[in-house]
Design a protein around this motif. Structure first.
Motif, PDB file in Angstrom:
ATOM      1  N   GLY A  65      45.546  29.285  42.998  1.00 37.89           N
ATOM      2  CA  GLY A  65      46.117  30.208  43.964  1.00 37.89           C
ATOM      3  C   GLY A  65      45.753  31.655  43.714  1.00 37.89           C
ATOM      4  O   GLY A  65      46.405  32.563  44.239  1.00 37.89           O
ATOM      5  N   LEU A  66      44.689  31.891  42.941  1.00 34.59           N
ATOM      6  CA  LEU A  66      44.304  33.254  42.579  1.00 34.59           C
ATOM      7  C   LEU A  66      43.141  33.792  43.409  1.00 34.59           C
ATOM      8  O   LEU A  66      42.949  35.007  43.477  1.00 34.59           O
ATOM      9  CB  LEU A  66      43.918  33.301  41.093  1.00 34.59           C
ATOM     10  CG  LEU A  66      45.057  33.019  40.102  1.00 34.59           C
ATOM     11  CD1 LEU A  66      44.504  32.814  38.696  1.00 34.59           C
ATOM     12  CD2 LEU A  66      46.065  34.150  40.120  1.00 34.59           C
ATOM     13  N   ARG A  67      42.354  32.887  44.032  1.00 32.39           N
ATOM     14  CA  ARG A  67      41.182  33.316  44.793  1.00 32.39           C
ATOM     15  C   ARG A  67      41.111  32.544  46.100  1.00 32.39           C
ATOM     16  O   ARG A  67      41.221  31.314  46.086  1.00 32.39           O
ATOM     17  CB  ARG A  67      39.891  33.083  43.985  1.00 32.39           C
ATOM     18  CG  ARG A  67      39.794  33.877  42.702  1.00 32.39           C
ATOM     19  CD  ARG A  67      38.461  33.592  41.996  1.00 32.39           C
ATOM     20  NE  ARG A  67      38.359  32.205  41.561  1.00 32.39           N
ATOM     21  CZ  ARG A  67      37.538  31.304  42.084  1.00 32.39           C
ATOM     22  NH1 ARG A  67      36.728  31.638  43.078  1.00 32.39           N
ATOM     23  NH2 ARG A  67      37.508  30.077  41.620  1.00 32.39           N
ATOM     24  N   PRO A  68      40.885  33.214  47.229  1.00 36.08           N
ATOM     25  CA  PRO A  68      40.805  32.496  48.509  1.00 36.08           C
ATOM     26  C   PRO A  68      39.672  31.482  48.547  1.00 36.08           C
ATOM     27  O   PRO A  68      39.795  30.413  49.151  1.00 36.08           O
ATOM     28  CB  PRO A  68      40.571  33.611  49.538  1.00 36.08           C
ATOM     29  CG  PRO A  68      40.658  34.901  48.833  1.00 36.08           C
ATOM     30  CD  PRO A  68      40.784  34.664  47.372  1.00 36.08           C
ATOM     31  N   GLU A  69      38.547  31.809  47.875  1.00 40.63           N
ATOM     32  CA  GLU A  69      37.389  30.912  47.923  1.00 40.63           C
ATOM     33  C   GLU A  69      37.608  29.630  47.138  1.00 40.63           C
ATOM     34  O   GLU A  69      36.812  28.680  47.227  1.00 40.63           O
ATOM     35  CB  GLU A  69      36.128  31.618  47.421  1.00 40.63           C
ATOM     36  CG  GLU A  69      36.212  32.142  46.001  1.00 40.63           C
ATOM     37  CD  GLU A  69      36.715  33.569  45.917  1.00 40.63           C
ATOM     38  OE1 GLU A  69      36.332  34.260  44.969  1.00 40.63           O
ATOM     39  OE2 GLU A  69      37.491  33.976  46.807  1.00 40.63           O
ATOM     40  N   ALA A  70      38.689  29.559  46.347  1.00 45.73           N
ATOM     41  CA  ALA A  70      38.954  28.358  45.559  1.00 45.73           C
ATOM     42  C   ALA A  70      39.188  27.146  46.459  1.00 45.73           C
ATOM     43  O   ALA A  70      38.894  26.013  46.070  1.00 45.73           O
ATOM     44  CB  ALA A  70      40.151  28.576  44.646  1.00 45.73           C
ATOM     45  N   ALA A  71      39.710  27.359  47.650  1.00 46.33           N
ATOM     46  CA  ALA A  71      39.944  26.243  48.582  1.00 46.33           C
ATOM     47  C   ALA A  71      38.638  25.540  48.921  1.00 46.33           C
ATOM     48  O   ALA A  71      38.571  24.300  48.983  1.00 46.33           O
ATOM     49  CB  ALA A  71      40.620  26.749  49.850  1.00 46.33           C
ATOM     50  N   GLU A  72      37.582  26.327  49.129  1.00 45.87           N
ATOM     51  CA  GLU A  72      36.274  25.736  49.425  1.00 45.87           C
ATOM     52  C   GLU A  72      35.716  25.001  48.206  1.00 45.87           C
ATOM     53  O   GLU A  72      35.074  23.951  48.339  1.00 45.87           O
ATOM     54  CB  GLU A  72      35.309  26.842  49.863  1.00 45.87           C
ATOM     55  CG  GLU A  72      33.948  26.327  50.299  1.00 45.87           C
ATOM     56  CD  GLU A  72      33.042  27.445  50.801  1.00 45.87           C
ATOM     57  OE1 GLU A  72      31.815  27.240  50.837  1.00 45.87           O
ATOM     58  OE2 GLU A  72      33.576  28.515  51.157  1.00 45.87           O
TER      59      GLU A  72
END
Length: 314
Positions: A65-72
């Motif tokens: 939950g620290l970086r938006p790109e982690a979802a990708e």
């Protein structure tokens, strides 16, 4: 294209040997995969050897939950696991950035993986730590004043945790992924100069290699492995000394404690302090050994006193 180190076995051979040596044949493992190079190599390599070892394999990926790109990145891990025929579990956390985020993320990640391991009835969690991680950890701990116990670095195995790539270098990992034509993500936190490990990885270790004229990674990792073996031996001797010196009513036999060699007396004295709830560091241990040798008392943290009187240390 990166080339694997010629003096070491292939990554898949190293994985198979590590799993077998740690008794995982015909057992089960949960692979912790972030999508980075090391964990991706762990995923692909384990998929290549699972049938030979009759190994039940599942995959877990954690979004902190620290970086938006982690979802990708999570999506890419799920997709790769599916292509390899493996079940992948996604866990999402809600950590906050700020001081100590690296340590907090690591603690939360391991706790999450352990819960999932138990839920799925799997024997071990496996992570993708490599020789390079071992070398970096050793340098970080030595710079902070670690003794032999800290110099053990990253353990190859804990009760429900295994690190089967610990004999492979990052160069081996990149060569393997290039051969397999598998991509991976690059976590920007690995390039964040505010993190101590990043500075060791990008500045200290390369400077050491340049000064030595060769790669020191394997030598540093070998030292950590040997330190772990030495520490295990000394810890066993210290446990035996503790049992021999412990007195009814609490405390230790002062004469026997004074007779121990320094590596053992430090460990036995540290155990006494820890059992009381006192803080232990090198300076405290050295002052404590002096009190044991001379007799008397000294203040410890949190209002404790260390006393060496009447033939008893407590």
């Amino acid at each position: 294209m990166p080339r694997a180190s010629p003096e070491r076995p292939s990554l898949t051979a190293a994985l198979a040997r590590s799993y077998a040596e740690h008794g995982l044949a015909s057992r089960s493992v949960l692979l912790a995969v972030s999508g980075g190079a090391d964990s991706t190599a762990l995923l692909v390599g384990t998929a290549r050897v699972r049938d030979t070892l009759a190994l039940r394999v599942e995959v877990a990926t954690v979004d902190h939950g620290l970086r938006p790109e982690a979802a990708e990145e999570v999506t890419s891990v799920v997709g790769l696991a599916a292509r390899l025929g493996l079940t992948c579990h996604v866990r999402r956390l809600a950590l906050q950035p700020g001081a100590g985020v690296e340590a907090r993320a690591r603690e939360a990640r391991y706790a999450t993986l352990e819960v999932l391991r138990q839920e799925r009835g799997l024997d071990f969690v496996a992570t993708g730590h490599t020789l390079d991680d071992q070398a970096e950890t050793l340098l970080m701990r030595l710079s902070r004043g670690a003794a032999l116990r800290g110099a053990r670095g990253i353990h190859a195995r804990a009760p429900t945790l295994i690190r089967p790539l610990l004999a492979c270098s990052r160069q081996d990992v990149l060569a393997f992924l290039a051969t397999e034509e598998v991509g991976f993500v690059r976590d920007p936190m690995n390039a964040d100069p505010s993190l101590f490990r990043t500075r060791v990885r990008l500045d200290v270790l390369p400077a050491l290699n340049r000064a030595a004229g060769f790669s020191t990674v394997e030598h540093l990792a070998t030292f950590a492995r040997l330190a772990s073996e030495d520490e295990a031996l000394l810890a066993g001797l210290a446990d035996a000394a503790w049992e021999r010196l412990a007195l009814d009513g609490g405390g230790l036999d002062a004469v026997g404690l004074r007779a121990l060699e320094p590596p053992l007396s430090r460990r036995v004295l540290a155990r006494l302090l820890v059992s009381a709830g006192a803080r232990v560091d090198h300076a405290t241990l050295e002052r404590g050994r002096d009190v044991v040798a001379r007799g008397g008392a000294m203040p410890l943290s949190d209002g404790f006193l260390l006393k060496a009187t009447g033939g008893r240390v407590r």
